[in-house]
Design a protein around this motif. Structure first.
Motif, PDB file in Angstrom:
ATOM      1  N   MET A 373       0.789  -1.196  -0.031  1.00 25.06           N
ATOM      2  CA  MET A 373      -0.142  -0.112   0.099  1.00 25.06           C
ATOM      3  C   MET A 373       0.981   1.369  -0.008  1.00 25.06           C
ATOM      4  O   MET A 373       0.621   2.205  -0.667  1.00 25.06           O
ATOM      5  CB  MET A 373      -0.854   0.032   1.299  1.00 25.06           C
ATOM      6  CG  MET A 373      -1.681   1.126   1.460  1.00 25.06           C
ATOM      7  SD  MET A 373      -2.592   1.207   2.926  1.00 25.06           S
ATOM      8  CE  MET A 373      -1.049   1.260   4.035  1.00 25.06           C
ATOM      9  N   TYR A 374       1.961   0.966   0.733  1.00 24.27           N
ATOM     10  CA  TYR A 374       2.766   2.504   0.928  1.00 24.27           C
ATOM     11  C   TYR A 374       3.484   2.817  -0.455  1.00 24.27           C
ATOM     12  O   TYR A 374       3.785   3.850  -0.668  1.00 24.27           O
ATOM     13  CB  TYR A 374       3.787   2.388   1.916  1.00 24.27           C
ATOM     14  CG  TYR A 374       3.105   2.473   3.308  1.00 24.27           C
ATOM     15  CD1 TYR A 374       2.327   3.494   3.703  1.00 24.27           C
ATOM     16  CD2 TYR A 374       3.221   1.490   4.405  1.00 24.27           C
ATOM     17  CE1 TYR A 374       1.582   3.679   4.846  1.00 24.27           C
ATOM     18  CE2 TYR A 374       2.920   1.505   5.527  1.00 24.27           C
ATOM     19  CZ  TYR A 374       2.088   2.711   5.994  1.00 24.27           C
ATOM     20  OH  TYR A 374       1.310   2.893   7.315  1.00 24.27           O
ATOM     21  N   LEU A 375       3.949   1.454  -1.217  1.00 25.33           N
ATOM     22  CA  LEU A 375       4.534   1.696  -2.560  1.00 25.33           C
ATOM     23  C   LEU A 375       3.659   2.446  -3.519  1.00 25.33           C
ATOM     24  O   LEU A 375       3.865   3.242  -4.351  1.00 25.33           O
ATOM     25  CB  LEU A 375       4.913   0.449  -2.943  1.00 25.33           C
ATOM     26  CG  LEU A 375       5.607   0.341  -4.294  1.00 25.33           C
ATOM     27  CD1 LEU A 375       6.930   1.183  -4.254  1.00 25.33           C
ATOM     28  CD2 LEU A 375       5.801  -1.154  -4.928  1.00 25.33           C
ATOM     29  N   GLY A 440      -6.468   5.397  -2.131  1.00 23.97           N
ATOM     30  CA  GLY A 440      -7.826   4.424  -2.850  1.00 23.97           C
ATOM     31  C   GLY A 440      -7.308   2.854  -2.955  1.00 23.97           C
ATOM     32  O   GLY A 440      -6.728   2.488  -3.261  1.00 23.97           O
ATOM     33  N   ALA A 441      -8.360   2.169  -2.169  1.00 18.86           N
ATOM     34  CA  ALA A 441      -8.225   0.817  -2.295  1.00 18.86           C
ATOM     35  C   ALA A 441      -8.234   0.171  -3.546  1.00 18.86           C
ATOM     36  O   ALA A 441      -7.147  -1.010  -3.814  1.00 18.86           O
ATOM     37  CB  ALA A 441      -9.279   0.159  -1.543  1.00 18.86           C
ATOM     38  N   ASP A 442      -8.802   0.484  -4.697  1.00 22.60           N
ATOM     39  CA  ASP A 442      -8.690   0.183  -5.933  1.00 22.60           C
ATOM     40  C   ASP A 442      -7.478   0.299  -6.587  1.00 22.60           C
ATOM     41  O   ASP A 442      -6.721  -0.697  -7.064  1.00 22.60           O
ATOM     42  CB  ASP A 442      -9.843   0.582  -6.829  1.00 22.60           C
ATOM     43  CG  ASP A 442     -11.205   0.311  -6.350  1.00 22.60           C
ATOM     44  OD1 ASP A 442     -11.212  -0.738  -6.183  1.00 22.60           O
ATOM     45  OD2 ASP A 442     -12.111   1.077  -6.813  1.00 22.60           O
ATOM     46  N   GLN A 443      -6.825   1.612  -6.312  1.00 25.36           N
ATOM     47  CA  GLN A 443      -5.487   1.590  -6.657  1.00 25.36           C
ATOM     48  C   GLN A 443      -4.373   0.697  -6.250  1.00 25.36           C
ATOM     49  O   GLN A 443      -3.537   0.192  -6.741  1.00 25.36           O
ATOM     50  CB  GLN A 443      -5.025   3.004  -6.553  1.00 25.36           C
ATOM     51  CG  GLN A 443      -3.512   3.308  -7.259  1.00 25.36           C
ATOM     52  CD  GLN A 443      -3.078   4.995  -6.952  1.00 25.36           C
ATOM     53  OE1 GLN A 443      -4.036   5.597  -7.429  1.00 25.36           O
ATOM     54  NE2 GLN A 443      -2.189   4.921  -6.423  1.00 25.36           N
ATOM     55  N   VAL A 444      -4.640   0.469  -4.897  1.00 25.48           N
ATOM     56  CA  VAL A 444      -3.686  -0.529  -3.886  1.00 25.48           C
ATOM     57  C   VAL A 444      -3.710  -2.058  -4.559  1.00 25.48           C
ATOM     58  O   VAL A 444      -2.812  -2.618  -4.814  1.00 25.48           O
ATOM     59  CB  VAL A 444      -3.883  -0.484  -2.611  1.00 25.48           C
ATOM     60  CG1 VAL A 444      -3.206  -1.559  -1.838  1.00 25.48           C
ATOM     61  CG2 VAL A 444      -3.805   0.926  -2.114  1.00 25.48           C
ATOM     62  N   ILE A 445      -5.028  -2.189  -4.950  1.00 25.18           N
ATOM     63  CA  ILE A 445      -5.391  -3.698  -5.368  1.00 25.18           C
ATOM     64  C   ILE A 445      -4.701  -3.922  -6.793  1.00 25.18           C
ATOM     65  O   ILE A 445      -4.077  -4.596  -7.236  1.00 25.18           O
ATOM     66  CB  ILE A 445      -6.720  -4.030  -5.524  1.00 25.18           C
ATOM     67  CG1 ILE A 445      -7.391  -4.126  -4.028  1.00 25.18           C
ATOM     68  CG2 ILE A 445      -7.207  -5.339  -6.224  1.00 25.18           C
ATOM     69  CD1 ILE A 445      -8.782  -4.111  -4.181  1.00 25.18           C
TER      70      ILE A 445
END
Length: 691
Positions: A373-375, A440-445
Motif C-alpha cells: 500500500m505504501y508503495l 484508494g483501495a482500488d489503486q492498491v489492489i
C-alpha cells in the motif's frame, strides 16, 4: 612282412596322439577367440539403464542430487566416495567383500569355499557374491531366481569391472544399496537413522549400517534392535580379523550408546520434500509432462534450488519450532533479480503433514501487507516519506459515509503526529488506514496484482491491515519487486529438463523483467522499511542477528505471524501459525522474525554485504520531524530523509524562529549517531552527487 605290420601299428597311436593334440589346440584356440570376442562384445556393449536411471532425478542449481521421482517411494541422495565415512567403507568391505580390490568381479576362491561349506551343511549357509555382483543385481536385474538372470548378472558384472574403476564401483554400490525403510544409498540411510551426513558416521554407527543390507527388515534397528546389535558385532569382528581395528576398538564401538532418529524426526523422503512436490506439480500441470514419463522416463530436472540456502531454511524453522506438536511454518525465498526460487519449506515436518503452507491462500498477512500500500502511495506521488497523520483512536467513514471502521493499534499505543517512516517501523494501523483512504483501495489492489498477488482482495479500509488472505509465495513475489528496483520477474523453479541421453526437452526462457513502479519509489520504500530493524522498529529484536542491509515488515494477527523482507539477493516470506486457526500465544507470535533472521544470515554467509542500489532520481534532505518541512539550523531535532526527486518538501520549518530571514537548507552530511557501516557508506554515496 611282419616288420611292416608292427611298424604300421606303431604309427597309429602316434597319429592318434597328434590328432588329439591338434584338436586340443584348436579347441583352446577357439575358446580363446570366443573369450576374446565375448570380452570385446561386452566391452563395446552399453550397459542397460539402471532402475535409478529410469527414475527421474531432480538437481539443485549447482548440480547436486535433491530427489528421485519414483512411485516406489525411493529415497536416494548421491554422494562422492570422499563424502562417506572411512569407517563405513572399511566396515562394508570387511563384511561384504574382503577381496574387492584383488578380484575381477568374481571371487573364485570365495565361490569354492562357499560351495564346500554349503555342500557340507546340505543347505545354503554362505554366499560368495562380490560387491560388483550385488551392484549388477541392484542396478539392472529383478530378484527372480533363474539361470537366465544368473547369466545376465555375470555379464553385467564383467562389464562393470571393464568400464569402471574399483573406486567408481564402490561409490556406485554405496549410493545404490538398500538400507531399509525406503532409504537407498548410505547418505539417505545416515540421515534417516542418525540425522547426519554419511561423512560424519563414527565406527559404531558405521558397523550398524554396514550390517543392514544383508537383511534390511531383519537387521533394522527400528524393527529388531537385538538383531541389529548382533549383526553389528559380526561386522566389528570382521573388521578385527582384517586388521582394520583392534579388539579394544571393536568392544568400545559395540558398547557405544547410539542415538537414533525418533519416528517424528526421521524422514525416508528426499531433501527439500516440499520443493520436490512443487516441482512435480509444475512439470505435470504447467509444463504438460505425463506423470508416467516423470516416474520412469529417466528425466534429468535442473532446478533453481540452492542447497545451502535450503539447509539454512530447514535449520532455521527447526530451531524455532523444535518438537512442537502442532505449530506450523512456511518459508519461501526468491532471488528478486531473476525470480529463481532458492529455498522452500512448506511445513514444520513433512512426515507429519505434506500440506505445503507456502501456497496456502487462507492466511491473513496482517501488517506485512502495508508496504504494498505504501508503495502505491509513493509511486503515485500522493504521499511522501514526510507525509504525516495523527496516530490516535479514529472512527473512519467510507463508502460515501455509509459505513464506518474503527481500527486499533497493538497494545493501544498511539504516537500522535507521525510520518511514513515512523508508521512503518512501529506498524501503526491508524496511519495505514489514513493512507489507503487517501490513495484508494482500488489503486492498491491494481498495484498488488502487478506485483504478483493473485488472491482475492477486498477493496475496504481493512485491506490496509492485511485482512485479505494471501499466500507466503505471493508475498515473497511481491516484495521481490521492491527489492528489484520496482521490476517484476515471474518466479521460476525449473530451469531445464533433459532425457537420459542429455537431449533438452524443456528450457526455461530468459527471465523477462517488467517495470512495475519507478526505481526511485521502490528505493524510498526500501529505505523506510530498513527502519523496521532499527531502534523502535517491530523487527529490532533480531537486528543483531543480521549483519547486512535488510528491509522488511512484520505482520501479526491472532492466528498468523509473519516477517516478509529482502536483501539485494533474496526476497523471503516467513509465516508461522496453526492449521486449525488456533490462537497464537505471545511466544509463538514472535517466532517468524528469528526464523527470517537466522535463514537470511546463514543463506548469505558467503555473500559480501551489499547496499541497495540508489537510483539517480532519489534525493536526501534534512527535515524537521515535527512539521515534515525542510529543517533549518534552528530546528532542534532534524533527520535525514529520502524522497523521489521533485516530491521533497519545498517549505522551510517556521516553528523555530530564526534571526536569518532567508533560511537555507542544511548541508547533508554523515550523521554521527549512525551505527551501521553500510549506512555510513550509503550516506556518503547519496551525498557525493545525489543531493
Amino acid at each position: 612282412m611282419q616288420r611292416l605290420v608292427r611298424s604300421g601299428n606303431r604309427r597309429k597311436p602316434r597319429h592318434k596322439k597328434r590328432w588329439i593334440l591338434k584338436l586340443t589346440l584348436f579347441t583352446g584356440l577357439i575358446g580363446v577367440i570366443s573369450v576374446g570376442v565375448l570380452w570385446l562384445y561386452l566391452y563395446q556393449s552399453d550397459l542397460p539403464l539402471s532402475y535409478s536411471e529410469q527414475s527421474s532425478e531432480i538437481y539443485s542449481r549447482n548440480g547436486e542430487t535433491i530427489a528421485v521421482f519414483s512411485d516406489a517411494g525411493r529415497n536416494r541422495s548421491t554422494v562422492k566416495l570422499s563424502e562417506i565415512s572411512p569407517w563405513l567403507i572399511r566396515a562394508t568391505l570387511a563384511t561384504e567383500d574382503r577381496q574387492f580390490y584383488n578380484h575381477i568381479g568374481f571371487d573364485i576362491r570365495g565361490m569354492a569355499r562357499a560351495l564346500f561349506i554349503n555342500l557340507k551343511e546340505m543347505e545354503k549357509v554362505q554366499g560368495a557374491s562380490t560387491l560388483t555382483q550385488q551392484l549388477a543385481r541392484n542396478l539392472y536385474l529383478s530378484h527372480e531366481r533363474t539361470w537366465s538372470r544368473k547369466v545376465k548378472e555375470a555379464m553385467y558384472t564383467a562389464q562393470l569391472e571393464m568400464k569402471y574403476s574399483k573406486q567408481e564401483i564402490l561409490q556406485m554400490y554405496l549410493n545404490e544399496i538398500y538400507y531399509g525403510h525406503g532409504a537407498y544409498g548410505i547418505e539417505a540411510a545416515a540421515q534417516m537413522y542418525f540425522g547426519k551426513p554419511a561423512k560424519d558416521l563414527d565406527l559404531a554407527e558405521s558397523a550398524i549400517l554396514a550390517g543392514v543390507p544383508k537383511g534390511p527388515t531383519y537387521y533394522s534397528p527400528y524393527n529388531h534392535m537385538k538383531n541389529a546389535k548382533d549383526r553389528q558385532k559380526i561386522v566389528l569382528s570382521a573388521m578385527v580379523s582384517t586388521g582394520e581395528i583392534s579388539q579394544q576398538e571393536a568392544d568400545k564401538a559395540y558398547d557405544e550408546l547410539l542415538s537414533f532418529q525418533t519416528r517424528q524426526e526421521r524422514t525416508t523422503l528426499s531433501i527439500a520434500p516440499y520443493f520436490r512436490d512443487y516441482v512435480r506439480s509444475v512439470i505435470v500441470n504447467e509444463l504438460g509432462f505425463d506423470e508416467s514419463v516423470l516416474e520412469h522416463g529417466g528425466l534429468r530436472i535442473y532446478t533453481t534450488l540452492d542447497l545451502e540456502a535450503q539447509q539454512a531454511a530447514e535449520a532455521a524453522v527447526k530451531s524455532e519450532l523444535g518438537n512442537s506438536a502442532d505449530l506450523e511454518a512456511a518459508l519461501i525465498s526468491i532471488d528478486p533479480r531473476n525470480g529463481q526460487i532458492r529455498a522452500l519449506v512448506g511445513g514444520a515436518n513433512y512426515t507429519r503433514s505434506q500440506y505445503n503452507h507456502v501456497f496456502a491462500t487462507t492466511r491473513q498477512p496482517g501488517s506485512s501487507f502495508k508496504p504494498i500500500m505504501y508503495l502505491s502511495a509513493l509511486a503515485s506521488q500522493k504521499m511522501t516519506s514526510a507525509s504525516q497523520f495523527n496516530s490516535q483512536p479514529t472512527l473512519f467513514h467510507y463508502d460515501d459515509n455509509r459505513k464506518t471502521y474503527s481500527p486499533k493499534n497493538f497494545g493501544s499505543k498511539y504516537l500522535g503526529e507521525i510520518d511514513m517512516r515512523q508508521a512503518i517501523a512501529a506498524s501503526d494501523n491508524i496511519y495505514a488506514v489514513n493512507t489507503i483512504l487517501k490513495v484508494g483501495a482500488d489503486q492498491v489492489i491494481e498495484l498488488a496484482r502487478k506485483m504478483g498477488i493473485t488472491s482475492p482482495l477486498q477493496a475496504v479500509p481493512s485491506l490496509a491491515l492485511g485482512t485479505s488472505p494471501i499466500s507466503p509465495f505471493e508475498m515473497a513475489t511481491a516484495f521481490a519487486v521492491i527489492g528489484n528496483q520496482g521490476k517484476s520477474v515471474k518466479p521460476v523453479a525449473v530451469l531445464k529438463i533433459t532425457d537420459e541421453d542429455g537431449k533438452v526437452l524443456y528450457e526455461a526462457p530468459d527471465p523477462k523483467e517488467e517495470q512495475i513502479v519507478e526505481p526511485a519509489a521502490a528505493y524510498v520504500l526500501t529505505q523506510l522499511m530498513e527502519s523496521v530493524f532499527e531502534t523502535g522498529g517491530t523487527g529490532n529484536r533480531v537486528s543483531a542477528d543480521i549483519k547486512r542491509p535488510v528491509a522488511g515488515k512484520t505482520g501479526t494477527t491472532s492466528t498468523d505471524a509473519w516477517l516478509v523482507g529482502f536483501t539485494p539477493e533474496l526476497s523471503t516470506a516467513v509465516w508461522v501459525g496453526y492449521d486449525k486457526g488456533k490462537t497464537l500465544g505471545t511466544a509463538e507470535s514472535r517466532k517468524a522474525a528469528p526464523i527470517f533472521a537466522k535463514f537470511t544470515e546463514k543463506a548469505l554467509e558467503k555473500v559480501p554485504p551489499k547496499i541497495f542500489p540508489i537510483p539517480d532520481s532519489v534525493v536526501s534532505i534534512y527535515i524537521d520531524p515535527d512539521t515534515g518541512k525542510l529543517a533549518t539550523a534552528d530546528c532542534p531535532d532534524r533527520k535525514l530523509e529520502v524522497f523521489i526527486q521533485g516530491t521533497e518538501p519545498q517549505e522551510f520549518c517556521t516553528d523555530h524562529i530564526s534571526e536569518d530571514p532567508t533560511p537555507e537548507p542544511i548541508p547533508v552530511q554523515e550523521k554521527p549517531e549512525s551505527k551501521s557501516w553500510w549506512r555510513h557508506l550509503k550516506r556518503w554515496w547519496m551525498n557525493s552527487d545525489k543531493s
